[in-house]
Design an enzyme around this catalytic site. Structure first.
Site, PDB file in Angstrom:
ATOM      1  N   ASP A 129      12.325  -1.984  15.676  1.00 41.13           N
ATOM      2  CA  ASP A 129      13.339  -1.019  15.231  1.00 41.13           C
ATOM      3  C   ASP A 129      12.708   0.363  15.172  1.00 41.13           C
ATOM      4  OD1 ASP A 129      15.741  -0.008  14.347  1.00 41.13           O
ATOM      5  OD2 ASP A 129      15.500  -0.674  12.280  1.00 41.13           O
ATOM      6  N   GLU A 146       0.831  -1.199   0.000  1.00 43.09           N
ATOM      7  CA  GLU A 146       0.000   0.000   0.000  1.00 43.09           C
ATOM      8  C   GLU A 146       0.870   1.256   0.000  1.00 43.09           C
ATOM      9  OE1 GLU A 146      -3.206   2.062   3.126  1.00 43.09           O
ATOM     10  OE2 GLU A 146      -2.081   0.248   3.662  1.00 43.09           O
ATOM     11  N   PHE A 147       0.464   2.233  -0.777  1.00 45.44           N
ATOM     12  CA  PHE A 147       1.138   3.528  -0.751  1.00 45.44           C
ATOM     13  C   PHE A 147       0.396   4.438   0.216  1.00 45.44           C
ATOM     14  CE2 PHE A 147       2.189   7.806  -1.930  1.00 45.44           C
ATOM     15  CZ  PHE A 147       3.535   7.736  -2.254  1.00 45.44           C
ATOM     16  N   ILE A 148       1.108   4.987   1.186  1.00 48.08           N
ATOM     17  CA  ILE A 148       0.508   5.873   2.181  1.00 48.08           C
ATOM     18  C   ILE A 148       0.983   7.301   1.944  1.00 48.08           C
ATOM     19  CG2 ILE A 148       0.338   6.429   4.641  1.00 48.08           C
ATOM     20  CD1 ILE A 148       0.645   3.482   5.266  1.00 48.08           C
TER      21      ILE A 148
END
Length: 364
Positions: free
Chosen positions: A268, A163-165
């Site tokens: 992380d 998904e592109f956010i």
């Protein structure tokens, strides 16, 4: 595309603790070119180059399986125009990347997709990332990019589609981040104990995630001792190894009256892996996931900028355990040791100072 023997970003002040530096050392391989791009500020950014090494096959059956690719002429385009439900790709643009991956935004009539590719490493690297993203995504708590597909490139290497956010203009509200992170920790527990389905990496250092029933044993063996051995092998540093082993043998006293559950951790969580979407909701990226003591999530706090509002909101959902302040530096130690092994002697003094303080406290 650059063909380099070494690429090193020097740390101008090795003793700093207010920010992180991405340092990558890439060794030239015969007839191999490594595609390098600037640090990604859209979907993935890391404190160091992330390479994946797994001793386990990618065989976990997920609640929502991530499709695996069959090799084709252009498997990324093929997936987007079929399972991605797009009828046309209107544009492809680079959006930067971590130290070793090429990252691109694919614009389509069905929305945008984020794609990372690596021309020299097989799918196992992205499989580990996808497993971590999927595990966090399925908690329906804090926002992470949904992984869609992992596969092999026909000319060698691998890719991941997710998904592109669209990010907002700031990192978002600290208290909301604290609450959402605590909700994730509370929602995702493991019945297998402490560890993860695959080994992964922390930076470019292998992170061993063998399932272990006891947290102190897991953290001692697969986190601290592993890093201490690396320091001994890499630098001949027997002093930090020997002192570190004395600490490892006396950790039990720091966990009296503590209830430890195996919570899903990002693993992380530093400032480069934290952002917010256009609605201001927090987004976390680029995980090194495993199931562990929730307090271990704050091990990169010296590089994350967590403030009082963050911790207050977090502990409203996940109450603070007795002795939290005494254990806080223990979880910093893992990441200082890792930075020492990755980036050199600038981090040794911080790691040794923590070890010495604990040896005095525990009279070990």
């Amino acid at each position: 595309m650059w063909n380099l023997t070494r690429w090193i970003l020097l740390i101008s002040n090795p003793s700093f603790e207010a920010k992180c530096v991405c340092v990558c050392v890439l060794k030239k391989k015969k007839k191999q070119e490594i595609e390098m791009v600037a640090q990604l500020g859209v979907i993935t950014s890391t404190s160091s180059c992330h390479l994946f090494r797994s001793s386990h096959p990618f065989s976990l059956r997920l609640q929502k399986p991530i499709a695996m690719a069959t090799v084709s002429t252009d498997p990324v385009r093929e997936w987007i125009l079929s399972e991605g439900k797009a009828s046309q790709i209107t544009g492809i643009s680079p959006v930067g990347g971590g130290c070793i991956n090429l990252a691109s935004r694919y614009n389509t009539d069905a929305g945008s997709f984020f794609v990372k590719t690596n021309r020299s490493i097989g799918p196992e690297m992205f499989e580990g990332e996808a497993l971590g993203l999927r595990a966090m995504y399925d908690t329906k708590s804090i926002r992470v990019p949904q992984p869609f597909k992992v596969g092999a490139l026909p000319t060698g290497g691998s890719y991941i589609i997710m998904e592109f956010i669209e990010f907002g203009s700031s990192r978002g509200d600290q208290s909301l981040l604290g609450r959402k992170l605590a909700e994730m920790h509370k929602a995702a527990k493991s019945e297998k104990g402490f560890g993860f389905h695959v080994d992964n990496t922390i930076g470019s250092t292998p992170q061993i995630n063998t399932w272990t029933s006891d947290w102190i044993e897991f953290y001692s063996e697969h986190r601290l001792t592993f890093q201490l051995k690396l320091a001994q092998q890499q630098y001949g540093d027997s002093a930090i190894y020997e002192k570190g082993q004395r600490l490892v043998k006396n950790l039990g006293a720091l966990f009296e009256d503590v209830t430890i559950e195996p919570c899903l951790l990002h693993g992380d969580l530093w400032s480069g892996n934290i952002s917010s979407d256009k609605n201001g909701d927090p987004v976390i990226l680029d995980p090194a996931c495993y199931y562990g003591h929730n307090e271990a999530e704050f091990g990169m706090s010296w590089c994350a900028g967590f403030g009082g509002s963050f911790y207050n909101a977090y502990f409203e959902v996940m109450p603070k355990q007795p002795g939290f302040e005494k254990r806080r530096d223990l979880y910093l130690l893992y990441h200082y040791l890792n930075h020492y092994n990755l980036f050199g002697s600038g981090y040794r003094s911080s790691a040794m100072s923590i070890i010495d303080d604990y040896l005095r406290l525990l009279k070990a």
